[in-house]
Design a protein around this motif. Structure first.
Motif, PDB file in Angstrom:
ATOM      1  N   MET A   1       0.837  -1.201   0.000  1.00 30.49           N
ATOM      2  CA  MET A   1       0.000   0.000   0.000  1.00 30.49           C
ATOM      3  C   MET A   1       0.873   1.252   0.000  1.00 30.49           C
ATOM      4  O   MET A   1       1.901   1.277   0.658  1.00 30.49           O
ATOM      5  N   GLU A   2       0.442   2.232  -0.752  1.00 30.11           N
ATOM      6  CA  GLU A   2       1.215   3.466  -0.844  1.00 30.11           C
ATOM      7  C   GLU A   2       0.704   4.474   0.192  1.00 30.11           C
ATOM      8  O   GLU A   2      -0.436   4.931   0.114  1.00 30.11           O
ATOM      9  N   LEU A   3       1.563   4.784   1.147  1.00 31.58           N
ATOM     10  CA  LEU A   3       1.168   5.709   2.214  1.00 31.58           C
ATOM     11  C   LEU A   3       1.862   7.055   2.017  1.00 31.58           C
ATOM     12  O   LEU A   3       3.087   7.132   1.889  1.00 31.58           O
ATOM     13  N   THR A   4       1.062   8.106   1.997  1.00 32.69           N
ATOM     14  CA  THR A   4       1.584   9.464   1.762  1.00 32.69           C
ATOM     15  C   THR A   4       1.386  10.314   3.008  1.00 32.69           C
ATOM     16  O   THR A   4       0.256  10.509   3.459  1.00 32.69           O
ATOM     17  N   MET A   5       2.489  10.767   3.531  1.00 34.11           N
ATOM     18  CA  MET A   5       2.453  11.645   4.711  1.00 34.11           C
ATOM     19  C   MET A   5       2.238  13.080   4.239  1.00 34.11           C
ATOM     20  O   MET A   5       2.865  13.508   3.269  1.00 34.11           O
ATOM     21  N   VAL A   6       1.339  13.793   4.906  1.00 34.97           N
ATOM     22  CA  VAL A   6       1.046  15.179   4.527  1.00 34.97           C
ATOM     23  C   VAL A   6       1.257  16.056   5.754  1.00 34.97           C
ATOM     24  O   VAL A   6       0.665  15.803   6.802  1.00 34.97           O
ATOM     25  N   VAL A   7       2.104  17.050   5.607  1.00 31.54           N
ATOM     26  CA  VAL A   7       2.432  17.886   6.771  1.00 31.54           C
ATOM     27  C   VAL A   7       2.591  19.340   6.359  1.00 31.54           C
ATOM     28  O   VAL A   7       3.067  19.632   5.265  1.00 31.54           O
ATOM     29  N   ALA A   8       2.154  20.231   7.241  1.00 32.74           N
ATOM     30  CA  ALA A   8       2.411  21.661   7.050  1.00 32.74           C
ATOM     31  C   ALA A   8       3.341  22.108   8.167  1.00 32.74           C
ATOM     32  O   ALA A   8       3.088  21.823   9.345  1.00 32.74           O
ATOM     33  N   THR A   9       4.409  22.776   7.798  1.00 34.63           N
ATOM     34  CA  THR A   9       5.424  23.138   8.791  1.00 34.63           C
ATOM     35  C   THR A   9       5.884  24.578   8.621  1.00 34.63           C
ATOM     36  O   THR A   9       5.706  25.176   7.554  1.00 34.63           O
ATOM     37  N   THR A  10       6.476  25.091   9.699  1.00 36.78           N
ATOM     38  CA  THR A  10       7.172  26.374   9.577  1.00 36.78           C
ATOM     39  C   THR A  10       8.550  26.092   8.979  1.00 36.78           C
ATOM     40  O   THR A  10       8.963  24.932   8.856  1.00 36.78           O
ATOM     41  N   LEU A  11       9.257  27.157   8.703  1.00 36.46           N
ATOM     42  CA  LEU A  11      10.610  27.025   8.155  1.00 36.46           C
ATOM     43  C   LEU A  11      11.523  26.254   9.104  1.00 36.46           C
ATOM     44  O   LEU A  11      12.451  25.565   8.679  1.00 36.46           O
ATOM     45  N   ASN A  12      11.251  26.355  10.395  1.00 37.93           N
ATOM     46  CA  ASN A  12      12.103  25.660  11.365  1.00 37.93           C
ATOM     47  C   ASN A  12      11.462  24.382  11.902  1.00 37.93           C
ATOM     48  O   ASN A  12      11.757  23.930  13.007  1.00 37.93           O
ATOM     49  N   GLY A  13      10.572  23.767  11.097  1.00 41.07           N
ATOM     50  CA  GLY A  13      10.116  22.409  11.405  1.00 41.07           C
ATOM     51  C   GLY A  13       9.069  22.277  12.487  1.00 41.07           C
ATOM     52  O   GLY A  13       8.908  21.196  13.057  1.00 41.07           O
ATOM     53  N   LYS A  14       8.325  23.353  12.782  1.00 45.54           N
ATOM     54  CA  LYS A  14       7.259  23.259  13.796  1.00 45.54           C
ATOM     55  C   LYS A  14       5.913  23.021  13.112  1.00 45.54           C
ATOM     56  O   LYS A  14       5.585  23.685  12.119  1.00 45.54           O
ATOM     57  N   ILE A  15       5.130  22.096  13.678  1.00 43.67           N
ATOM     58  CA  ILE A  15       3.799  21.843  13.107  1.00 43.67           C
ATOM     59  C   ILE A  15       2.683  22.400  13.987  1.00 43.67           C
ATOM     60  O   ILE A  15       1.511  22.307  13.636  1.00 43.67           O
TER      61      ILE A  15
ATOM     62  N   ILE B   1      -1.280  -1.567   8.611  1.00 41.51           N
ATOM     63  CA  ILE B   1      -1.157  -1.546   7.146  1.00 41.51           C
ATOM     64  C   ILE B   1      -1.533  -2.907   6.555  1.00 41.51           C
ATOM     65  O   ILE B   1      -2.271  -2.987   5.563  1.00 41.51           O
ATOM     66  N   ASP B   2      -1.045  -3.982   7.170  1.00 39.44           N
ATOM     67  CA  ASP B   2      -1.358  -5.328   6.646  1.00 39.44           C
ATOM     68  C   ASP B   2      -2.867  -5.549   6.602  1.00 39.44           C
ATOM     69  O   ASP B   2      -3.407  -6.083   5.628  1.00 39.44           O
ATOM     70  N   ASN B   3      -3.544  -5.118   7.654  1.00 38.52           N
ATOM     71  CA  ASN B   3      -4.995  -5.278   7.705  1.00 38.52           C
ATOM     72  C   ASN B   3      -5.684  -4.472   6.595  1.00 38.52           C
ATOM     73  O   ASN B   3      -6.616  -4.954   5.940  1.00 38.52           O
ATOM     74  N   LEU B   4      -5.187  -3.270   6.352  1.00 33.75           N
ATOM     75  CA  LEU B   4      -5.793  -2.421   5.313  1.00 33.75           C
ATOM     76  C   LEU B   4      -5.556  -3.013   3.924  1.00 33.75           C
ATOM     77  O   LEU B   4      -6.445  -3.000   3.068  1.00 33.75           O
TER      78      LEU B   4
ATOM     79  N   GLY C   1      -8.135  -4.470   0.853  1.00 37.70           N
ATOM     80  CA  GLY C   1      -8.160  -3.935  -0.511  1.00 37.70           C
ATOM     81  C   GLY C   1      -7.733  -2.486  -0.645  1.00 37.70           C
ATOM     82  O   GLY C   1      -7.785  -1.925  -1.746  1.00 37.70           O
ATOM     83  N   TYR C   2      -7.306  -1.858   0.456  1.00 39.79           N
ATOM     84  CA  TYR C   2      -6.859  -0.460   0.330  1.00 39.79           C
ATOM     85  C   TYR C   2      -5.496  -0.426  -0.348  1.00 39.79           C
ATOM     86  O   TYR C   2      -4.583  -1.159   0.018  1.00 39.79           O
ATOM     87  N   LYS C   3      -5.369   0.453  -1.344  1.00 42.39           N
ATOM     88  CA  LYS C   3      -4.127   0.527  -2.119  1.00 42.39           C
ATOM     89  C   LYS C   3      -3.314   1.785  -1.804  1.00 42.39           C
ATOM     90  O   LYS C   3      -2.130   1.862  -2.069  1.00 42.39           O
ATOM     91  N   LYS C   4      -3.990   2.789  -1.264  1.00 43.71           N
ATOM     92  CA  LYS C   4      -3.275   4.017  -0.920  1.00 43.71           C
ATOM     93  C   LYS C   4      -3.991   4.736   0.217  1.00 43.71           C
ATOM     94  O   LYS C   4      -5.194   4.494   0.464  1.00 43.71           O
ATOM     95  N   GLY C   5      -3.247   5.595   0.897  1.00 45.68           N
ATOM     96  CA  GLY C   5      -3.859   6.345   1.992  1.00 45.68           C
ATOM     97  C   GLY C   5      -2.977   7.508   2.407  1.00 45.68           C
ATOM     98  O   GLY C   5      -1.829   7.623   1.970  1.00 45.68           O
ATOM     99  N   LEU C   6      -3.562   8.366   3.241  1.00 43.75           N
ATOM    100  CA  LEU C   6      -2.834   9.543   3.731  1.00 43.75           C
ATOM    101  C   LEU C   6      -2.518   9.391   5.210  1.00 43.75           C
ATOM    102  O   LEU C   6      -3.353   8.893   5.978  1.00 43.75           O
ATOM    103  N   LEU C   7      -1.353   9.842   5.591  1.00 43.54           N
ATOM    104  CA  LEU C   7      -0.954   9.870   7.000  1.00 43.54           C
ATOM    105  C   LEU C   7      -0.980  11.336   7.426  1.00 43.54           C
ATOM    106  O   LEU C   7      -0.153  12.130   6.995  1.00 43.54           O
ATOM    107  N   LEU C   8      -1.965  11.694   8.254  1.00 45.57           N
ATOM    108  CA  LEU C   8      -2.192  13.115   8.539  1.00 45.57           C
ATOM    109  C   LEU C   8      -1.670  13.584   9.895  1.00 45.57           C
ATOM    110  O   LEU C   8      -2.009  14.662  10.349  1.00 45.57           O
TER     111      LEU C   8
END
Ligand SMILES: NC(=O)c1ccc[n+]([C@@H]2O[C@H](COP(=O)([O-])OP(=O)(O)OC[C@H]3O[C@@H](n4cnc5c(N)ncnc54)[C@H](OP(=O)(O)O)[C@@H]3O)[C@@H](O)[C@H]2O)c1
Length: 188
Positions: free
Chosen positions: A1-15, A97-100, A104-111
């Motif tokens: 499964m393809e997992l895509t992490m999505v993050v918004a950060t400041t220039l110095n890595g703070k979320i 992930i194995d369960n997903l 049949g899940y092929k992709k997802g987002l890590l938020l």
């Protein structure tokens, strides 16, 4: 499964901005991007803290996606549990992930947030990373990742300036195993 992490950060890595939760400090363009990528995915994985602050904010009650929420305390969220909608789990990330995949899940987002990004990336389960860099610096706040001896190699795939203020959206591919000291990283 393809997992895509999505993050918004400041220039110095703070979320987060100091102790404040939520992402009210991010740009309108980043919110638009998040909406767009969420529409392209029917699976979202997040930690219980991010779930708690997103539930009303992101209209989660009306969402038709599967949200997998990682917690050590499933009982606390039993009122929200809904098979195929909101599933709370205390399984380790590989088992999640194995369960997903089995279902049949092929992709997802890590938020996120930090704890859950760290958990999945340290177990080498993240394939792609979208990172929005807002032109801001916060003196305090949560970092993207927790303090672990990781060494993640990435390849830049896309780069875009998404507003006049200078918010940058980057897409990376994770190219190698990231774990230097796997034995020190708890799985679940
Ligand atoms: N800027 C961004 O892109 C962004 C994205 C997401 C979130 N955020 C912000 O980040 C903050 C939340 O981040 P966070 O790091 O504090 O929390 P989090 O990652 O959202 O959730 C942490 C929770 O996950 C569960 N957990 C962690 N490790 C676990 C494990 N090994 N097994 C089972 N459950 C585990 C625990 O839940 P229980 O306590 O229920 O056991 C823990 O309290 C919020 O302020 C949010 O607004 C920012």
């Amino acid at each position: 499964m393809e997992l895509t992490m999505v993050v918004a950060t400041t220039l110095n890595g703070k979320i987060t901005q100091g102790d404040k939760s939520g992402s009210s400090w991010t740009s309108k363009e980043d919110s638009e991007f998040l909406n767009k990528i969420e529409k392209q995915n029917n699976l979202i994985i997040m930690g219980s803290k991010t779930f708690e602050i997103s539930y009303d904010l992101l209209h989660l009650p009306t969402s038709d996606k599967l949200h997998v929420i990682v917690t050590r305390n499933k009982a606390k969220y039993s009122d929200y549990q809904k098979e195929g909608g909101f599933e709370f789990t205390d399984k380790n990330p590989q088992d999640i992930i194995d369960n997903l995949v089995m279902r049949g899940y092929k992709k997802g987002l890590l938020l996120g947030g930090s704890e859950i990004y760290t958990l999945f990336i340290s177990n080498n389960l993240v394939d792609n990373l979208y990172i929005t860099i807002e032109p801001k610096i916060f003196g305090s706040g949560k970092s993207i990742l927790e303090n672990l001896p990781l060494n993640v190699q990435l390849k830049l795939e896309e780069m875009q300036k998404i507003n006049t203020q200078g918010t940058i959206l980057l897409k990376y591919k994770v190219i190698t195993d990231s774990i230097l000291q796997k034995q020190e990283i708890p799985l679940g």
